[in-house]
Design a protein around this motif. Structure first.
Motif, PDB file in Angstrom:
ATOM      1  N   LEU A  57       0.833  -1.206   0.000  1.00  0.00           N
ATOM      2  CA  LEU A  57       0.000   0.000   0.000  1.00  0.00           C
ATOM      3  C   LEU A  57       0.869   1.258   0.000  1.00  0.00           C
ATOM      4  O   LEU A  57       0.583   2.222  -0.707  1.00  0.00           O
ATOM      5  N   LEU A  58       1.941   1.221   0.785  1.00  0.00           N
ATOM      6  CA  LEU A  58       2.821   2.389   0.834  1.00  0.00           C
ATOM      7  C   LEU A  58       3.379   2.686  -0.547  1.00  0.00           C
ATOM      8  O   LEU A  58       3.361   3.828  -1.014  1.00  0.00           O
ATOM      9  N   LEU A 102       0.900   6.834  -6.638  1.00  0.00           N
ATOM     10  CA  LEU A 102      -0.262   7.640  -6.996  1.00  0.00           C
ATOM     11  C   LEU A 102      -0.171   9.059  -6.431  1.00  0.00           C
ATOM     12  O   LEU A 102      -1.067   9.875  -6.640  1.00  0.00           O
ATOM     13  N   GLY A 103       0.905   9.331  -5.702  1.00  0.00           N
ATOM     14  CA  GLY A 103       1.069  10.663  -5.117  1.00  0.00           C
ATOM     15  C   GLY A 103       0.046  10.963  -4.031  1.00  0.00           C
ATOM     16  O   GLY A 103      -0.361  12.104  -3.848  1.00  0.00           O
ATOM     17  N   LEU A 104      -0.372   9.936  -3.302  1.00  0.00           N
ATOM     18  CA  LEU A 104      -1.415  10.134  -2.291  1.00  0.00           C
ATOM     19  C   LEU A 104      -0.877  10.119  -0.864  1.00  0.00           C
ATOM     20  O   LEU A 104      -1.654  10.090   0.091  1.00  0.00           O
ATOM     21  N   ILE A 105       0.459  10.122  -0.723  1.00  0.00           N
ATOM     22  CA  ILE A 105       1.019  10.223   0.621  1.00  0.00           C
ATOM     23  C   ILE A 105       0.590  11.576   1.210  1.00  0.00           C
ATOM     24  O   ILE A 105       0.518  12.570   0.493  1.00  0.00           O
ATOM     25  N   THR A 131       2.273   5.337   8.596  1.00  0.00           N
ATOM     26  CA  THR A 131       3.025   5.003   7.396  1.00  0.00           C
ATOM     27  C   THR A 131       2.670   5.916   6.216  1.00  0.00           C
ATOM     28  O   THR A 131       3.532   6.270   5.427  1.00  0.00           O
ATOM     29  N   PHE A 132       1.414   6.290   6.112  1.00  0.00           N
ATOM     30  CA  PHE A 132       0.974   7.027   4.929  1.00  0.00           C
ATOM     31  C   PHE A 132       0.936   8.534   5.146  1.00  0.00           C
ATOM     32  O   PHE A 132       0.471   9.262   4.277  1.00  0.00           O
ATOM     33  N   THR A 133       1.383   9.000   6.318  1.00  0.00           N
ATOM     34  CA  THR A 133       1.477  10.446   6.515  1.00  0.00           C
ATOM     35  C   THR A 133       2.886  10.791   6.976  1.00  0.00           C
ATOM     36  O   THR A 133       3.523  10.010   7.680  1.00  0.00           O
ATOM     37  N   THR A 134       3.358  11.945   6.584  1.00  0.00           N
ATOM     38  CA  THR A 134       4.670  12.389   7.028  1.00  0.00           C
ATOM     39  C   THR A 134       4.581  13.759   7.692  1.00  0.00           C
ATOM     40  O   THR A 134       5.433  14.107   8.502  1.00  0.00           O
ATOM     41  N   ARG A 135       3.570  14.540   7.333  1.00  0.00           N
ATOM     42  CA  ARG A 135       3.487  15.906   7.858  1.00  0.00           C
ATOM     43  C   ARG A 135       2.653  15.934   9.133  1.00  0.00           C
ATOM     44  O   ARG A 135       1.653  15.224   9.258  1.00  0.00           O
ATOM     45  N   THR A 136       3.099  16.758  10.088  1.00  0.00           N
ATOM     46  CA  THR A 136       2.423  16.851  11.384  1.00  0.00           C
ATOM     47  C   THR A 136       0.936  17.140  11.231  1.00  0.00           C
ATOM     48  O   THR A 136       0.110  16.547  11.910  1.00  0.00           O
ATOM     49  N   GLU A 137       0.596  18.039  10.317  1.00  0.00           N
ATOM     50  CA  GLU A 137      -0.807  18.451  10.249  1.00  0.00           C
ATOM     51  C   GLU A 137      -1.717  17.391   9.633  1.00  0.00           C
ATOM     52  O   GLU A 137      -2.919  17.567   9.594  1.00  0.00           O
ATOM     53  N   MET A 138      -1.101  16.288   9.152  1.00  0.00           N
ATOM     54  CA  MET A 138      -1.926  15.213   8.615  1.00  0.00           C
ATOM     55  C   MET A 138      -2.095  14.044   9.595  1.00  0.00           C
ATOM     56  O   MET A 138      -2.764  13.067   9.301  1.00  0.00           O
TER      57      MET A 138
END
Lengths: 285, 311
Positions: A134-135, A141-144, A224-231
């Motif tokens: 999935l990652l 797909l640029g959906l991270i 796994t699928f988020t990297t930014r704090t606000e997400m």
């Protein structure tokens, strides 16, 4: 003689043993939460006092305020993210599963039993199995760092469970009711909406809440699928907080309480549906 | 023959599809959304994992990307950590599930009695089970904390410990510590399942046994246990599979450390993908996990066949 002996054993089991057991059980289940709750009310001085101070000398709400407004780990934002992801997952899952559950309960087609078995087997699937593919899929797909990726990934565990539950609820509704609606000129979809859904409403609501709660608790996809704090969602935010330079146990405890209370409230409403939900895999931990 | 008088009536235009075919089509149509949901999140990813497992694919080493055939699987066979994780998984599952069962059974027997405040105690008992996994992990990390944790403090005051213990960073203690946490989390599951089983046993059986002179312990052995057997089997089988898969607790509390002392197969897969970004090898581990799960599931279905209806 032995009879009287037995009566005495029964009295002891029903009296002192019962009460001691219940006290132990309550302490066992509640103790750790009480400790974290007390921690969340303590000032820094109380938290790191030696010897350990069990009760806060001065009660403070600073930990909650700090956690909620913190720039580094904004729990208000995490809370909003969790609410959004879980709500959308819940609504979408429920809509999809109503259609699928109804089809599986009412139409006899080839492969129906195989499908049901697959839905059951999916309950046994670990989320970690899906992390790597999935990652890489979301990367491609640029959906991270998007809500879509989180919501869509959550379907992998909410949908099989919800379908499985709803098939059971729909099966329990007598077919005659729909038949008469069909004769009266309702289409299949009309019969589903006007006859079946109102009857199954309590079960559907409970199942939807299960889907909400499991999404709320989800951790692995969220980190796994988020990297930014606000997400970050609440679960991911809590873990993220631990990764910081120094663990702020006061704030962290406040965060733990913030993530726990909504779930605890929802579950008290679910008591009646709990057994079915648990045995179908509502919470697999 | 019945058709002979049909010539009198005006023939209806025959629909394009028969009634049966239309019903079937509607049925399949209702399944399209679910197929889209699970196709993209389960079916396709599993196929993709199989494909990825044939490549050397480490995210931060794009120059080394390439087809390696079964290379990852050969690496797996030689990977001592992998074999260690299988053993750790066994310890983790066996320790967790057996203790959860014992605790849950005791709790179910208590909650089955009638006493004032039962709804409250029932709800409270459930708490460890229903809160998010990360919450459980963090709560216990705080309880285990060497300097400010309440567990060390209580044990020191009782005189059971001479000095503070770093529960989660001691290779010998980390696994028992995470298992204890998982036991705390899982007891409610068994308690609720077994309580439902207990409540389904008719009171008359106990009454009749009492009249026949069966004692408390005999009644438990000859009525309670045999009648609970199906639910015990289903609940335990389910728990074994979920515990094997469960990665959240260990991942948050120790990340599999110290020195892989708590690394189970599912956390190893997670760490390989998430921390090491070694997608090829993580996919290989996923495929192996999948095979293990399939075996488990088949066993599960065989064991629980015919029992399912009881729950």
């Amino acid at each position: 003689m032995s009879r009287r002996h037995d009566d005495r054993l029964a009295r002891i089991l029903g009296g002192p043993v019962l009460w001691a057991g219940l006290a132990a059980l309550t302490l066992f289940a509640l103790g750790p939460f009480v400790w974290v709750f007390l921690t969340s009310l303590k000032t820094r001085a109380d938290l790191y006092a030696t010897p350990l101070r069990y009760l806060p000398a001065a009660v403070t709400s600073a930990n909650y305020v700090d956690a909620w407004t913190s720039r580094l780990t904004p729990f208000s934002r995490f809370f909003a993210n969790s609410l959004l992801v879980s709500s959308v997952t819940m609504v979408a899952t429920t809509c999809v599963s109503i259609l699928a559950g109804y089809a599986l309960a009412r139409f006899r087609f080839a492969g129906r039993n195989a499908l049901l078995l697959i839905f059951l087997a999916t309950q046994m699937f670990p989320a970690v199995l899906l992390i790597a593919p999935l990652l890489s899929q979301w990367y491609a797909l640029g959906l991270i760092d998007t809500y879509q990726a989180l919501i869509y990934s959550n379907f992998s565990f909410t949908v099989p469970f919800t379908v499985w539950m709803l098939v059971g609820y729909f099966d329990a509704i007598p077919r005659d009711l729909e038949e008469s609606a069909l004769i009266d000129g309702c289409g299949r979809f009309g019969a589903l909406c006007r006859v079946v859904l109102p009857l199954a409403a309590p079960g559907i609501a409970a199942t939807a809440i299960f889907a909400f709660v499991t999404s709320w608790s989800e951790l692995l996809f969220a980190i796994t699928f988020t990297t930014r704090t606000e997400m970050r969602t609440l679960s991911a935010g809590l873990l993220f907080m631990v990764g910081q330079y120094e663990i702020q146990w006061g704030q962290l405890s406040a965060g733990v309480m913030i993530s726990t209370v909504p779930v605890a409230i929802l579950f008290t409403y679910l008591q009646r549906h709990l057994i079915r939900g648990l045995s179908a895999g509502a919470l697999k931990g | 023959m019945a058709r002979s008088d049909a010539s009198v009536a005006v023939a209806l235009p025959r629909p394009l599809l028969s009634r049966r075919a239309r019903t079937l089509l509607t049925g399949y149509l209702y399944l399209v959304p679910v197929a889209a949901c699970l196709g993209g999140t389960i079916v396709f990813p599993i196929l993709k994992a199989m494909h990825m497992s044939l490549y050397n694919h480490v995210l931060f080493k794009p120059q080394e990307y390439g087809f390696v055939g079964l290379g990852n699987y050969r690496r797996l066979l030689r990977d001592e950590t992998f074999w260690l994780t299988l053993w750790n998984s066994f310890v983790w599952v066996f320790g967790s599930v057996s203790l959860q069962f014992v605790g849950g059974f005791a709790a179910a027997l208590l909650l089955h009695q009638s006493f004032r405040g039962r709804p409250f105690v029932r709800t409270v008992t459930l708490l460890p089970w229903i809160v998010p996994g990360v919450v459980v992990a963090l709560v216990w990390e705080w309880l285990y904390q060497p300097n400010y944790g309440v567990i060390n403090d209580v044990l020191l005051r009782l005189g059971w410990l001479r000095e503070r213990v770093a529960w989660l960073s001691d290779p010998g203690l980390a696994m028992p510590a995470v298992i204890a946490t998982n036991v705390w989390r899982g007891v409610p599951f068994f308690a609720v399942m077994l309580l439902a089983g207990l409540q389904a046993i008719p009171d008359e059986l106990y009454e009749a046994a009492r009249v026949d002179g069966a004692r408390v312990i005999q009644r438990f052995r000859h009525i309670t246990l045999p009648l609970l057997r199906p639910i015990i089997i289903v609940a335990t089988a389910t728990r074994i599979i979920w515990t094997f898969n469960y990665a959240d607790l260990i991942f948050v509390m120790t990340s599999g450390g110290p020195a892989n002392a708590t690394q189970i197969t599912s956390t190893y897969t997670l760490v390989t993908a998430y921390t090491n970004l070694d997608f090829g090898y993580a996919a290989t581990l996923s495929v192996v996990l999948l095979v293990i799960m399939l075996v488990f599931t088949i066993l599960y279905l065989r064991v629980t066949r015919g029992i399912e209806s009881v729950t």
